[in-house]
Design an enzyme around this catalytic site. Structure first.
Site, PDB file in Angstrom:
ATOM      1  N   TYR A 277       0.836  -1.210   0.000  1.00 30.39           N
ATOM      2  CA  TYR A 277       0.000   0.000   0.000  1.00 30.39           C
ATOM      3  C   TYR A 277       0.867   1.256   0.000  1.00 30.39           C
ATOM      4  O   TYR A 277       0.702   2.152  -0.839  1.00 30.39           O
ATOM      5  CB  TYR A 277      -0.905  -0.019   1.224  1.00 30.39           C
TER       6      TYR A 277
ATOM      7  N   LYS B  16       1.351   4.068  -2.957  1.00 34.75           N
ATOM      8  CA  LYS B  16       0.986   5.462  -2.710  1.00 34.75           C
ATOM      9  C   LYS B  16       2.185   6.395  -2.901  1.00 34.75           C
ATOM     10  O   LYS B  16       2.025   7.552  -3.313  1.00 34.75           O
ATOM     11  CB  LYS B  16       0.409   5.606  -1.302  1.00 34.75           C
TER      12      LYS B  16
END
Length: 273
Positions: A159, A163
């Site tokens: 994640y 990002k």
């Protein structure tokens, strides 16, 4: 106030808008006068968001689907153009936090899926908006990133890495699409959403005590930042990442607060990191 109607007549697309930050963003943009097209995987959630927006007097439409599907992104763009004749604002909020766990255990397909949703989809949607409207008329884009994109965290490597890539994509697009299109990002800290419930539930007081702002975030905190970034009030800001984290980066350790509460909660929920 001017800021409260600063988007009157402009059309905005918001992804992941059935709940949490995405829905709060849609509602905030609507209060500022925007016309809304919202999308999310949850069809019932999309209908509920559209109904809520219309109840407050907003011209709103919605479409259920996954941002991982390029055809859906073009469908959303075409629906927005058909309904409003323009696409002035894009807010890329939809994301996945899978796969959880140490990267050495990450399934390659799940890893690729994270980048498809968190990086490729935002690029594709901006491409759609650019081709349909923004290349000739300009606009504003905000990508929702995370405060965690700049540091290491247990079990959220996929994640946070995706990002971090989205943050760089934001800067790259700002450089390529300026001056007519501004592209920025917001990086929330811990926000009271269902996605993050396992982190804050039962530990909210101790986490909040370690933050300079004295509380965890609410979706509306992020939504107000997004609204400002897409408005003309931020017309000289592009390629920027705005932290909306309650001071997480500068939190002070004290007897009353635990600066590492979030990390410990993550480790407890996902042992083995």
């Amino acid at each position: 106030m001017t800021s409260q109607r600063s988007l009157t007549g402009r059309a905005a697309v918001v992804t992941g808008a059935s709940r949490g930050i995405g829905r709060a963003v849609a509602e905030e943009l609507a209060r500022a006068g925007a016309l809304l097209c919202v999308t999310a995987r949850d069809a019932d959630g999309v209908r509920e968001t559209v109904a809520a927006l219309r109840a407050q007097g907003t011209d709103a439409i919605g479409a259920a689907g996954t941002v991982a599907d390029p055809a859906h992104l073009w469908e959303v763009t075409e629906l927005t153009m058909a309904a409003f004749g323009r696409v002035d604002v894009v807010v890329n909020n939809a994301a996945t936090n899978q796969p959880y766990g140490p990267l050495m255990d990450a399934d390659p397909d799940a890893w690729r899926a994270a980048f498809t949703v968190n990086v490729e989809a935002p690029l594709r949607l901006v491409q759609c908006a650019w081709r349909a409207w923004m290349s000739e008329h300009g606009g504003a884009v905000v990508n929702v990133c995370t405060e965690g994109a700049t540091h290491v965290g247990p079990n959220v490597g996929a994640y946070n890495t995706s990002k971090a890539a989205l943050r760089h994509l934001t800067a790259q697009l700002a450089g390529e699409l300026g001056p007519s299109v501004r592209v920025n990002s917001v990086s929330p800290g811990l926000v009271r959403t269902e996605l993050a419930r396992f982190v804050w539930e039962g530990a909210e007081e101790s986490i909040a005590a370690g933050l300079p702002a004295g509380r965890i975030g609410e979706p509306a905190d992020v939504a107000r930042a997004v609204r400002w970034l897409v408005s003309d009030e931020a017309e000289w800001i592009t390629g920027a990442d705005l932290l909306v984290d309650g001071g997480t980066r500068v939190r002070a350790a004290s007897a009353a607060g635990d600066a590492h509460a979030v990390q410990r909660r993550l480790r407890h929920h996902f042992p083995g990191a």
